[in-house]
Write a protein that holds these residues in place. Structure first.
Motif, PDB file in Angstrom:
ATOM      1  N   GLY A  45      -7.988  -0.877   7.397  1.00 34.15           N
ATOM      2  CA  GLY A  45      -8.692   0.206   6.727  1.00 34.15           C
ATOM      3  C   GLY A  45      -7.867   1.459   6.557  1.00 34.15           C
ATOM      4  N   TYR A  46      -6.615   1.484   7.033  1.00 28.65           N
ATOM      5  CA  TYR A  46      -5.759   2.669   6.928  1.00 28.65           C
ATOM      6  C   TYR A  46      -4.412   2.257   6.350  1.00 28.65           C
ATOM      7  N   THR A  47      -3.806   3.172   5.573  1.00 27.14           N
ATOM      8  CA  THR A  47      -2.496   2.962   4.989  1.00 27.14           C
ATOM      9  C   THR A  47      -1.545   4.022   5.526  1.00 27.14           C
ATOM     10  N   PHE A  48      -0.262   3.895   5.133  1.00 27.85           N
ATOM     11  CA  PHE A  48       0.689   4.949   5.512  1.00 27.85           C
ATOM     12  C   PHE A  48       0.230   6.300   4.976  1.00 27.85           C
ATOM     13  N   ALA A  49      -0.392   6.284   3.783  1.00 31.02           N
ATOM     14  CA  ALA A  49      -0.823   7.541   3.180  1.00 31.02           C
ATOM     15  C   ALA A  49      -1.993   8.163   3.933  1.00 31.02           C
ATOM     16  N   THR A  50      -2.785   7.335   4.631  1.00 31.43           N
ATOM     17  CA  THR A  50      -3.931   7.864   5.372  1.00 31.43           C
ATOM     18  C   THR A  50      -3.698   7.866   6.871  1.00 31.43           C
ATOM     19  N   GLY A  51      -2.449   7.775   7.293  1.00 37.03           N
ATOM     20  CA  GLY A  51      -2.137   7.995   8.696  1.00 37.03           C
ATOM     21  C   GLY A  51      -1.795   6.773   9.494  1.00 37.03           C
ATOM     22  N   ASP A  52      -1.708   5.566   8.868  1.00 36.47           N
ATOM     23  CA  ASP A  52      -1.334   4.367   9.624  1.00 36.47           C
ATOM     24  C   ASP A  52       0.175   4.386   9.838  1.00 36.47           C
ATOM     25  N   CYS A  53       0.572   4.451  11.114  1.00 33.68           N
ATOM     26  CA  CYS A  53       2.004   4.550  11.406  1.00 33.68           C
ATOM     27  C   CYS A  53       2.669   3.188  11.497  1.00 33.68           C
TER      28      CYS A  53
END
Length: 567
Positions: free
Chosen positions: A210-218
């Motif tokens: 549910g998270y990408t690099f753009a939304t904070g997934d490291c």
């Protein structure tokens, strides 16, 4: 159908221009079609002006598709300028092949509202070790590499994106799509990102958390890492906040937590400490015993919830059993209290009630417990030797002369024991009679003489002007027998013959003053009115007023004279 998309392909130009003047085009999306599926390359002009496509070449280099290379030397090139002169600012050019609708046989039309530079049905994007390049007369413009094969074998069904690179660093522009984190692989089903030619693509979520690099997934390859993940002790930044293992809490039962292991170490650090990839390591405080307790010190040293187990004496403490003392307690914890051999030698007992005395222990030591009936000095008339001196009731005066009753009832007797244990005078007393007036005796035996008669007290008789005062005396009888009542000794003044009006006196001594029918001074008939003087008006009114005043003075003197003689 396998597609690679960049979520930055429609991004606004970066500060300073995107791309740099020498690199004016970017590769923003591609789809690898299999069979009758569409396949294309998407080229974007993110600059502010139109870009000439003269001598701009798209080069595809690969090992082949199922063993067959796109050309004999494994390289496919086509010049965009042969078909399209220029690409306007912000527009997208699709290059590839869109097969006709297999159901209706209609020729392909605009795809997502865009025209496609159709390369023919023979156009196929390879799948194994592919490198896509956009080349200009001045050098490389953009570069993308991918591989959908495993050990040289094409994939079946949903392929796995094994490799992806941005432009060679030596030729990198400043556009976002040169960051590999903005690229992801998808399928025709649209997961995790659906290819949309000419439109912005969804952010990449490679691990499906549910998270990408753009939304904070490291770490988009690890589903356990995301901005909402709980930080664990594993040497990994699980919650993507830039710190590792911070605030990680040891699971319950990670370390022993009872006894001395319940608190922190001497330096304040917890028993369970995070050691990165090694996880939580338990460090126990000083005094910890891992096998069984050997120190009888009042602490749970082996942290098992029990203290000094196997080391305590019969009383639950450390060391030898305490010595039994004479203090009313079971000091040696054997179930018996004050079992001392020297108590039997304690001097106790004596005559009288002290025969039942016995030795006991007190906080001050051995003592003699006396019975409840014991008295230091005898005060109870009970036939017992309460003071244990060999004599019984000797201090109570039994048999001595005494007087019982009072007044005319008093009689001589002797002291003796009463049933309630008190000492009383035993005598035969007379019955009390009626109190007689004036004999100065206590006839009714109540301790008072001639009470209730009021002898000598002031009293009065008569009403109005007849009332006189006197003293109360005993009433005399005709035969001289004792009397039981008293009278007021006084003679009232005789009353007037008539009640006079207006003098505020009870002249006829009947208890009423100036009542109706009273006689006016100087008148022959009763005529008491509101005015006490003579009637007003007439020639002789003043004379009658003077006569009335003189008569009132004479009557007043007469009454005073009578009153004085009566007193």
């Amino acid at each position: 159908m396998i597609a690679f998309v960049s979520t930055a392909h429609a991004a606004a130009p970066a500060k300073g221009g995107c791309p740099m003047p020498a690199n004016s085009l970017v590769l923003s999306e591609l789809q690898v079609g299999i069979g009758a599926k569409p396949r294309w390359l998407e080229i974007l002009n993110p600059g502010d002006g139109a870009v000439s496509l003269s001598n701009v070449v798209v080069r595809v280099t690969a090992k082949g598709i199922g063993g067959a290379a796109p050309t004999e030397n494994g390289v496919l090139e086509f010049n965009l300028g042969d078909t399209v002169d220029a690409l306007p600012s912000g527009e997208v050019l699709l290059i590839g092949h869109l097969p006709p609708d297999p159901g209706g046989g209609k020729p392909p039309g605009p795809y997502f509202g865009l025209s496609m530079l159709d390369m023919g049905a023979s156009f196929v994007l390879p799948v194994c070790d592919v490198k896509l390049e956009i080349l200009s007369p001045t050098g490389p413009i953009d570069l993308f590499k991918y591989n959908l094969c495993t050990s040289g074998t094409p994939p079946s069904g949903d392929a796995v994106w094994q490799t992806a690179f941005s432009l060679d660093p030596a030729h990198a522009d400043i556009c976002d799509n040169d960051d590999v984190a903005t690229w992801c692989q998808t399928t025709a089903a649209g997961s995790p990102a659906k290819p949309t030619p000419g439109k912005p693509n969804d952010h990449c979520d490679l691990d499906g958390d549910g998270y990408t690099f753009a939304t904070g997934d490291c770490d988009d390859d690890n589903k356990q890492t995301s901005p909402i993940a709980l930080e664990a002790c594993n040497g990994v930044d699980d919650d993507c906040d830039g710190s590792t293992d911070e605030g990680a809490v040891a699971p319950v039962d990670t370390c022993l937590s009872l006894g001395i292991c319940a608190g922190p170490l001497l330096d304040g650090s917890p028993v369970a400490s995070c050691q990165g990839k090694a996880g939580f390591v338990c460090t126990y405080p000083y005094g910890y015993e891992s096998v069984s307790e050997t120190l009888c010190d009042g602490f749970d040293n082996d942290c098992d919830g029990e203290t000094d187990e196997g080391l305590q004496n019969a009383c639950g403490g450390c060391g030898p059993v305490p010595v039994e003392l004479c203090n009313g307690k079971d000091d040696d914890c054997d179930g018996e209290t004050d079992e001392l051999p020297d108590l039997s030698a304690q001097a106790c007992g004596g005559p009288g009630v002290c025969k039942t005395a016995h030795a006991i222990c007190t906080p001050e030591g051995p003592a003699c417990a006396l019975p409840e009936a014991h008295q230091a000095t005898e005060t109870r008339c009970d036939g017992l030797d309460n003071d244990c001196d060999g004599l019984t009731d000797e201090e109570l005066g039994l048999g001595q002369d005494c007087t019982a009753g009072q007044g005319q009832c008093a009689a001589a007797g002797v002291l003796a024991c009463a049933p309630d244990g008190a000492v009383r005078c035993v005598a035969v007393t007379a019955e009390p009679g009626a109190e007689v007036c004036g004999n100065n005796l206590d006839d009714d035996c109540d301790g008072e003489t001639d009470e209730e008669f009021g002898i000598g007290e002031q009293c009065s008789v008569g009403l109005g002007i007849c009332r006189v005062f006197g003293k109360r005396v005993c009433r005399a009888t005709d035969d001289g027998s004792p009397t039981t009542s008293s009278i007021c000794l006084a003679n009232p003044t005789p009353p007037e013959d008539v009640e006079w009006c207006g003098n505020d006196l009870d002249d006829d001594c009947d208890g009423f003053t100036d009542e109706p029918g009273c006689t006016r001074v100087g008148a022959a008939e009763p005529s008491c009115r509101a005015s006490t003087g003579p009637r007003s008006g007439g020639a002789d009114a003043g004379m009658w007023w003077l006569v009335g005043l003189l008569l009132a003075g004479l009557l007043s003197r007469r009454r005073y004279s009578k009153s004085s003689s009566s007193t």
